[in-house]
Design a protein around this motif. Structure first.
Motif, PDB file in Angstrom:
ATOM      1  N   ILE A 101      24.560 -26.979   3.772  1.00  0.00           N
ATOM      2  CA  ILE A 101      23.146 -27.018   3.397  1.00  0.00           C
ATOM      3  C   ILE A 101      23.021 -27.212   1.893  1.00  0.00           C
ATOM      4  O   ILE A 101      22.158 -27.949   1.422  1.00  0.00           O
ATOM      5  CB  ILE A 101      22.435 -25.737   3.879  1.00  0.00           C
ATOM      6  N   LEU A 102      23.905 -26.564   1.133  1.00  0.00           N
ATOM      7  CA  LEU A 102      23.968 -26.751  -0.310  1.00  0.00           C
ATOM      8  C   LEU A 102      25.160 -27.641  -0.630  1.00  0.00           C
ATOM      9  O   LEU A 102      26.277 -27.369  -0.198  1.00  0.00           O
ATOM     10  CB  LEU A 102      24.095 -25.392  -1.018  1.00  0.00           C
ATOM     11  N   LEU A 103      24.908 -28.713  -1.352  1.00  0.00           N
ATOM     12  CA  LEU A 103      25.899 -29.779  -1.548  1.00  0.00           C
ATOM     13  C   LEU A 103      26.479 -29.793  -2.960  1.00  0.00           C
ATOM     14  O   LEU A 103      25.771 -29.545  -3.935  1.00  0.00           O
ATOM     15  CB  LEU A 103      25.228 -31.127  -1.280  1.00  0.00           C
ATOM     16  N   PRO A 104      27.785 -30.139  -3.065  1.00  0.00           N
ATOM     17  CA  PRO A 104      28.400 -30.233  -4.389  1.00  0.00           C
ATOM     18  C   PRO A 104      27.742 -31.326  -5.221  1.00  0.00           C
ATOM     19  O   PRO A 104      27.377 -32.374  -4.710  1.00  0.00           O
ATOM     20  CB  PRO A 104      29.863 -30.569  -4.086  1.00  0.00           C
ATOM     21  N   GLY A 105      27.569 -31.040  -6.495  1.00  0.00           N
ATOM     22  CA  GLY A 105      26.952 -32.006  -7.403  1.00  0.00           C
ATOM     23  C   GLY A 105      25.445 -31.897  -7.449  1.00  0.00           C
ATOM     24  O   GLY A 105      24.851 -32.036  -8.504  1.00  0.00           O
ATOM     25  N   THR A 161      25.249 -15.026   1.185  1.00  0.00           N
ATOM     26  CA  THR A 161      24.265 -15.988   1.690  1.00  0.00           C
ATOM     27  C   THR A 161      24.451 -17.341   1.020  1.00  0.00           C
ATOM     28  O   THR A 161      24.465 -18.381   1.688  1.00  0.00           O
ATOM     29  CB  THR A 161      22.837 -15.467   1.482  1.00  0.00           C
ATOM     30  N   LEU A 162      24.610 -17.344  -0.305  1.00  0.00           N
ATOM     31  CA  LEU A 162      24.866 -18.606  -1.008  1.00  0.00           C
ATOM     32  C   LEU A 162      26.146 -19.254  -0.492  1.00  0.00           C
ATOM     33  O   LEU A 162      26.190 -20.462  -0.264  1.00  0.00           O
ATOM     34  CB  LEU A 162      24.997 -18.362  -2.516  1.00  0.00           C
ATOM     35  N   ARG A 163      27.171 -18.445  -0.295  1.00  0.00           N
ATOM     36  CA  ARG A 163      28.447 -18.958   0.203  1.00  0.00           C
ATOM     37  C   ARG A 163      28.286 -19.596   1.581  1.00  0.00           C
ATOM     38  O   ARG A 163      28.790 -20.695   1.835  1.00  0.00           O
ATOM     39  CB  ARG A 163      29.462 -17.814   0.256  1.00  0.00           C
ATOM     40  N   THR A 176      24.893 -19.097 -13.376  1.00  0.00           N
ATOM     41  CA  THR A 176      26.043 -18.481 -12.714  1.00  0.00           C
ATOM     42  C   THR A 176      25.641 -18.005 -11.317  1.00  0.00           C
ATOM     43  O   THR A 176      24.452 -17.916 -10.987  1.00  0.00           O
ATOM     44  CB  THR A 176      26.554 -17.274 -13.513  1.00  0.00           C
ATOM     45  N   THR A 177      26.632 -17.646 -10.519  1.00  0.00           N
ATOM     46  CA  THR A 177      26.355 -17.125  -9.182  1.00  0.00           C
ATOM     47  C   THR A 177      25.523 -15.851  -9.261  1.00  0.00           C
ATOM     48  O   THR A 177      24.559 -15.687  -8.515  1.00  0.00           O
ATOM     49  CB  THR A 177      27.667 -16.876  -8.415  1.00  0.00           C
ATOM     50  N   ALA A 178      25.876 -14.953 -10.170  1.00  0.00           N
ATOM     51  CA  ALA A 178      25.119 -13.700 -10.314  1.00  0.00           C
ATOM     52  C   ALA A 178      23.662 -13.986 -10.684  1.00  0.00           C
ATOM     53  O   ALA A 178      22.741 -13.365 -10.128  1.00  0.00           O
ATOM     54  CB  ALA A 178      25.777 -12.812 -11.362  1.00  0.00           C
ATOM     55  N   GLU A 179      23.450 -14.928 -11.605  1.00  0.00           N
ATOM     56  CA  GLU A 179      22.084 -15.278 -11.997  1.00  0.00           C
ATOM     57  C   GLU A 179      21.327 -15.923 -10.840  1.00  0.00           C
ATOM     58  O   GLU A 179      20.151 -15.623 -10.616  1.00  0.00           O
ATOM     59  CB  GLU A 179      22.109 -16.211 -13.207  1.00  0.00           C
ATOM     60  N   ALA A 180      21.988 -16.809 -10.096  1.00  0.00           N
ATOM     61  CA  ALA A 180      21.346 -17.457  -8.950  1.00  0.00           C
ATOM     62  C   ALA A 180      20.924 -16.420  -7.916  1.00  0.00           C
ATOM     63  O   ALA A 180      19.815 -16.482  -7.381  1.00  0.00           O
ATOM     64  CB  ALA A 180      22.280 -18.489  -8.323  1.00  0.00           C
ATOM     65  N   CYS A 181      21.793 -15.455  -7.638  1.00  0.00           N
ATOM     66  CA  CYS A 181      21.465 -14.408  -6.672  1.00  0.00           C
ATOM     67  C   CYS A 181      20.238 -13.627  -7.121  1.00  0.00           C
ATOM     68  O   CYS A 181      19.349 -13.337  -6.303  1.00  0.00           O
ATOM     69  CB  CYS A 181      22.645 -13.459  -6.486  1.00  0.00           C
ATOM     70  N   TRP A 227      25.213 -22.992 -10.328  1.00  0.00           N
ATOM     71  CA  TRP A 227      24.200 -23.387  -9.348  1.00  0.00           C
ATOM     72  C   TRP A 227      23.038 -24.069 -10.052  1.00  0.00           C
ATOM     73  O   TRP A 227      22.566 -23.590 -11.074  1.00  0.00           O
ATOM     74  CB  TRP A 227      23.725 -22.160  -8.587  1.00  0.00           C
ATOM     75  N   HIS A 228      22.565 -25.184  -9.473  1.00  0.00           N
ATOM     76  CA  HIS A 228      21.392 -25.890 -10.000  1.00  0.00           C
ATOM     77  C   HIS A 228      20.178 -25.216  -9.378  1.00  0.00           C
ATOM     78  O   HIS A 228      19.763 -25.539  -8.270  1.00  0.00           O
ATOM     79  CB  HIS A 228      21.461 -27.371  -9.629  1.00  0.00           C
ATOM     80  N   GLU A 229      19.633 -24.249 -10.106  1.00  0.00           N
ATOM     81  CA  GLU A 229      18.612 -23.363  -9.550  1.00  0.00           C
ATOM     82  C   GLU A 229      17.410 -24.101  -8.953  1.00  0.00           C
ATOM     83  O   GLU A 229      17.021 -23.809  -7.820  1.00  0.00           O
ATOM     84  CB  GLU A 229      18.192 -22.334 -10.615  1.00  0.00           C
ATOM     85  N   PRO A 230      16.807 -25.069  -9.643  1.00  0.00           N
ATOM     86  CA  PRO A 230      15.652 -25.745  -9.033  1.00  0.00           C
ATOM     87  C   PRO A 230      15.989 -26.462  -7.723  1.00  0.00           C
ATOM     88  O   PRO A 230      15.213 -26.406  -6.756  1.00  0.00           O
ATOM     89  CB  PRO A 230      15.203 -26.747 -10.102  1.00  0.00           C
ATOM     90  N   ASN A 231      17.135 -27.134  -7.653  1.00  0.00           N
ATOM     91  CA  ASN A 231      17.522 -27.832  -6.423  1.00  0.00           C
ATOM     92  C   ASN A 231      17.818 -26.846  -5.298  1.00  0.00           C
ATOM     93  O   ASN A 231      17.447 -27.083  -4.145  1.00  0.00           O
ATOM     94  CB  ASN A 231      18.746 -28.718  -6.653  1.00  0.00           C
TER      95      ASN A 231
END
Length: 70
Positions: free
Chosen positions: A31-35, A22-24, A8-13, A52-56
């Protein structure tokens, strides 16, 4: 137990140590792409919350930071 890749967004943050804004901004600047870095989930016609795909995301931010913040 298998570690989750899509978070989730909260977890990614929390994991990445950055704000939602910042993510937004990284998403809106392309810089961050869909998919690859994020996806919408749920049956809400493209308006569901983001995952969010955390490793990518982490790999891209690290590479982008090294190149643009020297």
């Amino acid at each position: 137990m298998k570690e989750r890749i899509w978070v989730t967004t909260a977890e990614a943050c929390e994991i990445l140590g950055m704000s939602r804004e910042t993510l937004r901004q990284l998403r809106l600047r392309g810089i961050l792409l869909p998919g690859k870095h994020f996806r919408r989930w749920g049956c809400t016609e493209g308006k569901g919350p983001l995952q969010w795909h955390e490793p990518n995301v982490e790999a891209t931010i690290t590479g982008w930071s090294k190149k643009n913040l020297q």
